[in-house]
Structures are given as C-alpha cells and as structure tokens.
Design a protein around this motif. Structure first.
Motif, mmCIF file in Angstrom:
data_model
loop_
_atom_site.group_PDB
_atom_site.id
_atom_site.type_symbol
_atom_site.label_atom_id
_atom_site.label_comp_id
_atom_site.label_asym_id
_atom_site.label_seq_id
_atom_site.Cartn_x
_atom_site.Cartn_y
_atom_site.Cartn_z
ATOM 1 N N LEU A 197 27.739 -31.811 23.378
ATOM 2 C CA LEU A 197 28.068 -33.214 23.569
ATOM 3 C C LEU A 197 28.020 -33.548 25.056
ATOM 4 C CD1 LEU A 197 30.987 -33.432 21.027
ATOM 5 C CD2 LEU A 197 29.025 -34.962 21.041
ATOM 6 N N PRO A 198 27.606 -34.752 25.420
ATOM 7 C CA PRO A 198 27.553 -35.131 26.834
ATOM 8 C C PRO A 198 28.931 -35.051 27.493
ATOM 9 C CG PRO A 198 26.339 -36.684 25.469
ATOM 10 C CD PRO A 198 27.095 -35.800 24.536
ATOM 11 N N ASN A 199 28.949 -34.634 28.745
ATOM 12 C CA ASN A 199 30.198 -34.515 29.494
ATOM 13 C C ASN A 199 30.529 -35.852 30.156
ATOM 14 O OD1 ASN A 199 32.478 -33.410 30.636
ATOM 15 N ND2 ASN A 199 31.372 -32.606 32.421
ATOM 16 N N THR A 200 30.820 -36.835 29.315
ATOM 17 C CA THR A 200 31.204 -38.178 29.746
ATOM 18 C C THR A 200 32.502 -38.542 29.045
ATOM 19 O OG1 THR A 200 30.020 -39.211 27.914
ATOM 20 C CG2 THR A 200 28.773 -38.845 29.960
ATOM 21 N N PRO A 201 33.196 -39.594 29.478
ATOM 22 C CA PRO A 201 34.395 -40.002 28.733
ATOM 23 C C PRO A 201 34.102 -40.256 27.253
ATOM 24 C CG PRO A 201 34.389 -41.064 30.860
ATOM 25 C CD PRO A 201 33.070 -40.343 30.746
ATOM 26 N N ALA A 202 32.971 -40.888 26.962
ATOM 27 C CA ALA A 202 32.636 -41.146 25.558
ATOM 28 C C ALA A 202 32.341 -39.842 24.828
ATOM 29 C CB ALA A 202 31.441 -42.089 25.464
ATOM 30 N N ARG A 217 23.585 -42.053 11.934
ATOM 31 C CA ARG A 217 23.610 -42.432 13.352
ATOM 32 C C ARG A 217 25.000 -42.959 13.678
ATOM 33 N NH1 ARG A 217 19.342 -45.046 13.477
ATOM 34 N NH2 ARG A 217 18.068 -43.596 14.709
ATOM 35 N N ALA A 218 25.653 -42.351 14.658
ATOM 36 C CA ALA A 218 27.009 -42.739 15.055
ATOM 37 C C ALA A 218 26.966 -43.512 16.367
ATOM 38 C CB ALA A 218 27.889 -41.506 15.221
ATOM 39 N N THR A 219 27.714 -44.595 16.424
ATOM 40 C CA THR A 219 27.897 -45.345 17.663
ATOM 41 C C THR A 219 29.375 -45.299 18.022
ATOM 42 O OG1 THR A 219 26.075 -46.828 17.104
ATOM 43 C CG2 THR A 219 27.598 -47.573 18.809
ATOM 44 N N PHE A 220 29.681 -44.845 19.228
ATOM 45 C CA PHE A 220 31.059 -44.546 19.622
ATOM 46 C C PHE A 220 31.312 -45.171 20.987
ATOM 47 C CE2 PHE A 220 34.548 -41.668 20.878
ATOM 48 C CZ PHE A 220 35.261 -41.574 19.689
ATOM 49 N N ASN A 221 32.326 -46.031 21.080
ATOM 50 C CA ASN A 221 32.658 -46.713 22.329
ATOM 51 C C ASN A 221 34.106 -46.443 22.713
ATOM 52 O OD1 ASN A 221 30.154 -48.414 22.775
ATOM 53 N ND2 ASN A 221 30.721 -49.075 20.721
ATOM 54 N N VAL A 222 34.351 -46.316 24.023
ATOM 55 C CA VAL A 222 35.705 -46.067 24.517
ATOM 56 C C VAL A 222 36.046 -47.043 25.632
ATOM 57 C CG1 VAL A 222 35.544 -43.616 23.927
ATOM 58 C CG2 VAL A 222 34.984 -44.357 26.252
ATOM 59 N N GLU A 223 37.355 -47.161 25.889
ATOM 60 C CA GLU A 223 37.823 -48.033 26.960
ATOM 61 C C GLU A 223 37.443 -47.466 28.329
ATOM 62 O OE1 GLU A 223 42.002 -48.337 26.359
ATOM 63 O OE2 GLU A 223 41.845 -49.818 24.751
ATOM 64 N N GLU A 224 37.365 -48.357 29.316
ATOM 65 C CA GLU A 224 36.983 -47.944 30.662
ATOM 66 C C GLU A 224 38.074 -47.129 31.342
ATOM 67 O OE1 GLU A 224 35.309 -49.926 34.830
ATOM 68 O OE2 GLU A 224 35.787 -51.182 33.092
ATOM 69 N N ALA A 225 39.336 -47.532 31.133
ATOM 70 C CA ALA A 225 40.437 -46.873 31.821
ATOM 71 C C ALA A 225 40.932 -45.654 31.051
ATOM 72 C CB ALA A 225 41.596 -47.852 32.016
ATOM 73 N N PRO A 226 41.305 -44.583 31.749
ATOM 74 C CA PRO A 226 41.906 -43.431 31.055
ATOM 75 C C PRO A 226 43.121 -43.876 30.261
ATOM 76 C CG PRO A 226 41.373 -42.898 33.342
ATOM 77 C CD PRO A 226 41.208 -44.387 33.196
ATOM 78 N N PRO A 227 43.423 -43.275 29.103
ATOM 79 C CA PRO A 227 42.783 -42.077 28.521
ATOM 80 C C PRO A 227 41.527 -42.371 27.708
ATOM 81 C CG PRO A 227 44.600 -42.749 27.147
ATOM 82 C CD PRO A 227 44.594 -43.704 28.301
ATOM 83 N N SER A 260 23.354 -41.854 25.821
ATOM 84 C CA SER A 260 24.599 -41.381 26.423
ATOM 85 C C SER A 260 24.887 -42.177 27.682
ATOM 86 C CB SER A 260 24.510 -39.885 26.751
ATOM 87 O OG SER A 260 25.701 -39.439 27.377
ATOM 88 N N GLU A 261 25.953 -42.970 27.605
ATOM 89 C CA GLU A 261 26.437 -43.717 28.758
ATOM 90 C C GLU A 261 27.882 -43.313 29.000
ATOM 91 O OE1 GLU A 261 25.916 -47.748 27.629
ATOM 92 O OE2 GLU A 261 23.742 -47.586 27.377
ATOM 93 N N THR A 262 28.443 -43.752 30.084
ATOM 94 C CA THR A 262 29.802 -43.342 30.427
ATOM 95 C C THR A 262 30.789 -43.685 29.326
ATOM 96 O OG1 THR A 262 29.328 -43.673 32.774
ATOM 97 C CG2 THR A 262 31.642 -43.544 32.146
ATOM 98 N N LEU A 263 30.688 -44.897 28.788
ATOM 99 C CA LEU A 263 31.667 -45.370 27.808
ATOM 100 C C LEU A 263 31.069 -45.571 26.428
ATOM 101 C CD1 LEU A 263 33.421 -48.038 30.068
ATOM 102 C CD2 LEU A 263 34.033 -45.633 29.763
#
Length: 591
Positions: free
Chosen positions: A33-38, A112-122, A93-96
């Motif tokens: 898996l990519p080593n990004t927050p997402a 096909r999975a699409t997964f999004n996360v918030e910009e701020a930790p966590p 693969s993007e940061t978020l």
C-alpha cells in the motif's frame, strides 16, 4: 423509501454498492500500500475488517470512521460471507485519496475502491466506496483443468434444477438430502425464487472435486451472478456452502442495441411472459421525443375484486417523489428566495437541534450529505399512523443530533427530504402538497398525481402486494398515513412522462437550473447523485431520473437527454419496475 441496487438477489447475495460500500481486506499481499495518509489509513481499515472481530472493528471505527458504526453488524456479516479481500494494485495514489483494485478471497470477483481521508491528523476517513468490476486484463489467469462432472458440479446442477422448479416440496427434499444446514432458510429462498424467476446457467469458470464456480443469469432480468458451491470431500458430498454474488455483466455476454421497432416487439413479449410468471404487475411506458412508442399495463390492481391494472392506474411511487421536492426547492432558488448554501435554521429558526440547524445547508439536504439520518426504524413503526404532517416528523426526530459532520459523507437520508418539504412550506406559505400541485403537477399537466392520505378513497389507486414467504399479501399495514416530501404518494406512467417532458422543455425551471438540478455531484461522495435525481452514463449514454421502492411498490423514471427517450415503469409489487427499466435501457437505441 429507496431500493438500492442490487438487493434483488437478496438472501443469497451479499452485495453492497453505491452508498453502501463493499468492504475489503488485505492480508499477505505482495503489493505494498502507498506510504501516504490515505494508504496508511486504508491499510488499518482493511486490517480491522480482516480480523472479523467485532471489538477490533468497533475500536477502529470509533476513532477513524465513526459514521460507519451504525453498519457494524451488517459489515461483519458481509465479512463472514466474502472471506475478505486482497489488495492488488493502487490505481491512483494521492496524499488524501487512494483508488485501489482489490479481489475477493472467496471468489475471483474484483472491485475498485475509492478511499478519502481528512487533511488533518489523525486523517479520519471521510468516504469509502467500492464497486464490483470485471477482472482487469492484467489479472486474467489461465484456468486450471476442469474436473468433468465433479461432485461439486453435480451438486450445483442439482440445486439449480430444484431451485428453478419453484416447487417448495421438491426444493425442500433436495435441501434436506443435500444441504441440510440450509433447511431453516427455506422460506427465504422460496421468496428469493419467486422474485428472480430462477437462474440460467451461462458458463463454468472453474471446477475441482470439492468446489465449482459458474456464471448464471437471473431469468427475470439481465443481472449476472457468480455462483460458488463447496461440498464435502467424501460421499455423499453434502453441500457445505452455496453462494451467489451479483456481478457486472461480463463483456462476452454484452447485449446488442435494438432498433426501436425491435425493442417494442421484444419488450411486449417479455412483459407478457413476466406477467404470466408473476414477475411483473404494473405499467410500462417508453417515449421518444415526448411521444409514447410503447405503453401497456399488466396484472391486477386489486386481486380481491379482480380489477386490472391500466395505464391510468395510480401506483405508489416511493422515493420517486424526491424529484418533485428537489424541483420545488430549485424553483425557489431560481426565484431568489433560497440559496443553496443557506443553513436549515434560516428557514426553521425553532428547529430543536441547534447544531443541525446551524450546520446543515440546503445543498447538504439535496445531496444526502447533511448527516440528518433516516426516518425508518422502531420509532417510525410505533408512530406510523400518528405522523400526519411534515411537522410531526420534525417533532419526533428534530432533537436528534448529527450522524456525521455535514459535507463529510454521503448517506441516503429520507429525513433530509422531509426537512426540504418543511422549507418549501415555510418559504412559499403553502402546504407542501399544495405547492407541488400548483407549481409542478398543474404546469406539467399531471392530473393523476397526488399524496392523499391512505384513509381517503382515491379512484384507481392500486393495492400493493409484498412478498410473504413464497406467496404475497397487501402492504396496507406498512404504509404511512400519507406520503411526504421524502417519498410516497401516487402517480401514473403517463403523468411521469408529462413530468419528464415539462422538465426537459424547461417549463418548470430554466435551462441553467434544470442542468444544476439533474447533474451528478460526485464530489459529495456518490458519483451518481445530483439534487433529488440520479445521474449516470452507462455504455456511453447519459440518463437521469430516480427510482423508488418499498414493500409492495417499485418504480423508476429514466430520462435520456442525448437520445430523447424516456422510460417509465411502475409496479404494485416489491420488484419488477426497475428490472423492466434496466432491461429496456440495455437495448434502447444509442442514437
């Protein structure tokens, strides 16, 4: 009041699409898996799901994906049925944001999975959506040699033959002799057989002595499924598991487009046959350039009296009513009386929950991203006949807090559209029912559409019949007192054509606001939802409209702006309308 695709395969299929994502797991994969927050969050998410442990899942969701907690039990059942998923490839693969290809462990199904996360930790999860896809070319593998006439294949063919007969006694005997652990589900499976009409075998995908995998097609529709049967290694080779999972139609079985004349001929034959088999009761209309090219009705509007369905029969329409509510709101936006970013509290200043009132906007309500929740459940059941006005719903649910931060997730909300109806009342000074009558139904010429209460005698209003084991019964005891701005009421196929014509001819809204109303807002988390309309491109042709469904009712409206076709189907049974409209859609001329 909605019927998300594709629950038609009900008890034997565990399929989640659209707003209800397919989960996945990644265990022992060679691909990293990519080593990004997402990527990191996706890995934790998959690991928690893969554990199959309720406490582990709950702890993960509480911290990272709280909006998903309400689906925990359903997701665990899905995990048990699928065996999990393997991560295969990162497409984007993007940061978020991560778009990945995964494969189900219990079958060859890819998704096909699409997964999004918030910009701020966590970096909490804001959206997760996964859709089944055909096997990508790079992952095609040569099949091993098939075991001709293996025990697993024989058991599957025996099951299919017994299931397709539709005879309870014969099917029960087969299950008792060959699949004893499934005997307790006989009623559910007979209901499933009644709804699908059975399955036709299309192709063997793989075979060993103890497992057989095949492609089958539902007899009552174009829906394909992958069937997997596993049997004991020793005589008498009892079935250990047998599952069907809906899949996209394989390219090798692509459906050719028809000429209009051929479509009309084949459609008439299909609907007559479906009606004889009890797979359809209702009315269907196909129009081109505003004029019907096919229209007919089938089955009984009232089985007790023998009254037949007609083109003028009024069918309950479920969530299709959301199109009228959204159009009403956009009329008020066009008139400058509402702004899409206005908060709910501007129009309902006495709304009980101030957090909801201040944070949820008109845009959120129209796109199901407000976190306002649903209306169905134990509270609705205990107050069903006391909920008579839109304000009654607000009194019952108005103190409830947000399910998630507005704008962060997509979650189908009937209550959100109840609130939109209340806003129409506040801004217009009319009841919701009077407003849609004066500003939508009358201008469109819809003379047989309304939402009179259930205790009012309405000529030609069909009785809905819902599944009850391998038979059916009237849906009377499930109906609300009156339809609302979220769904309900009744209409005809001819009136829905009039609505489609009025909308596309800009008699209800100007061109700009019509386009804004009906164009998908993928940034909200659902790639196909606009403002009270579903909008998508399938096989290169765009369509918009809305479906509706509840026990004893089923409906669909599809408007094809590029080709000028309109497809309308309404049924007074659990299924049928959306299946008919999908059949037509696959075969409509593309030009």
């Amino acid at each position: 009041m909605t019927n998300p695709w594709p629950r038609m395969l009900g008890t034997l299929l565990m399929v989640f699409a659209g707003s209800t994502p397919v989960w996945s797991q990644a265990t022992g994969q060679a691909t990293q898996l990519p080593n990004t927050p997402a990527g990191q969050q996706f890995g934790q998410f998959l690991a928690a799901f893969n554990s199959g442990d309720k406490d582990t899942m709950r702890k993960y969701l509480e911290v990272n994906f709280p909006g998903r907690l309400k689906n925990l039990d359903e997701d665990l059942r899905f995990r048990e049925g699928t065996g999990g998923f393997d991560f295969k490839k990162a497409e984007t693969s993007e940061t978020l944001r991560l778009i990945a290809i995964v494969k189900e462990k219990n079958s060859g199904q890819f998704a096909r999975a699409t997964f999004n996360v918030e910009e701020a930790p966590p970096h909490r999860v804001t959206d997760f959506d996964l859709h089944a896809i055909p096997t990508p070319a790079e992952f095609e593998v040569a099949r091993g040699p098939e075991v001709a006439n293996s025990p697993a294949e024989r058991q599957f063919r025996g099951w299919l033959s017994a299931f397709n007969q539709g005879d309870r006694t014969a099917f029960l005997k087969f299950i008792t002799d060959n699949y004893p652990s499934d005997v307790g589900r006989i009623d559910r499976e007979m209901s499933f057989r009644s709804g699908t009409g059975g399955f036709d075998f299309r192709k063997a995908e793989s075979a060993t002595a103890t497992q057989f995998t095949a492609l089958v097609q539902e007899r009552g529709s174009d829906q394909f499924a992958r069937a997997i049967v596993t049997v004991e290694p020793n005589e008498p080779h009892h079935i250990l598991s047998l599952g069907l999972r809906a899949i996209p139609r394989p390219p090798e079985f692509a459906i050719p487009r028809l000429t209009e004349a051929a479509l009309v001929t084949q459609l008439a034959s299909k609907l007559n046959e479906d009606a004889k088999k009890g797979l359809f009761a209702g009315a269907v209309l196909v129009a081109h350039q505003g004029k019907p090219v096919f229209s007919n009705a089938y089955g009984m509007a009232n089985r007790a009296s023998g009254e037949a369905n007609k083109l003028t029969t009024r069918f309950r329409m479920g969530s299709m009513n959301k199109m009228f509510t959204a159009t009403s709101i956009m009329q008020l936006v066009q008139a400058g009386k509402i702004k899409l970013d206005d908060p709910l509290g501007r129009f309902l200043p006495d709304y009980p929950n101030k957090d909801v009132a201040s944070k949820v906007t008109i845009h959120h309500l129209l796109t199901h991203t407000g976190g306002t929740g649903d209306i169905f459940g134990p509270e609705f059941e205990s107050h069903r006949l006391q909920l008579r006005t839109l304000n009654d719903y607000i009194k019952l649910y108005g103190s409830r807090g947000l399910a998630f931060e507005p704008g962060k997730q997509w979650d189908y909300s009937n209550y959100g559209f109840v609130l939109l109806g209340a806003i129409v009342e506040k801004v217009s000074g009319q009841s919701y029912y009077d407003y849609v009558r004066d500003h939508i139904f009358t201008p469109a010429g819809m003379i047989r559409t309304a939402s009179e209460p259930e205790d009012v005698a309405v000529p030609d209003r069909a009785i809905g019949y819902m599944s009850d084991g391998d038979s059916s019964k009237p849906n009377t005891e499930t109906l609300p007192y009156r339809g609302t701005s979220a769904g309900g009421g009744y209409t005809t196929v001819e009136d829905l054509l009039r609505f489609a014509n009025a909308l596309t001819e800009h008699k209800l809204l100007n061109e700009h606001y019509t386009e804004l109303l009906t164009t998908a807002k993928p940034e909200t988390g659902d790639a196909h939802y606009a403002y009270g309309f579903e909008d998508q491109v399938v096989r290169g042709v765009r369509r918009f409209g809305h479906s509706g469904g509840a026990p004893g009712m089923n409906g669909d409206l599809r408007i094809f702006p590029q080709t000028g076709y309109v497809v309308v189907a309404l049924a007074n049974m659990d299924r049928g309308a959306q299946r008919a409209s999908s059949w037509i859609t696959e075969r409509l001329p593309a030009k």
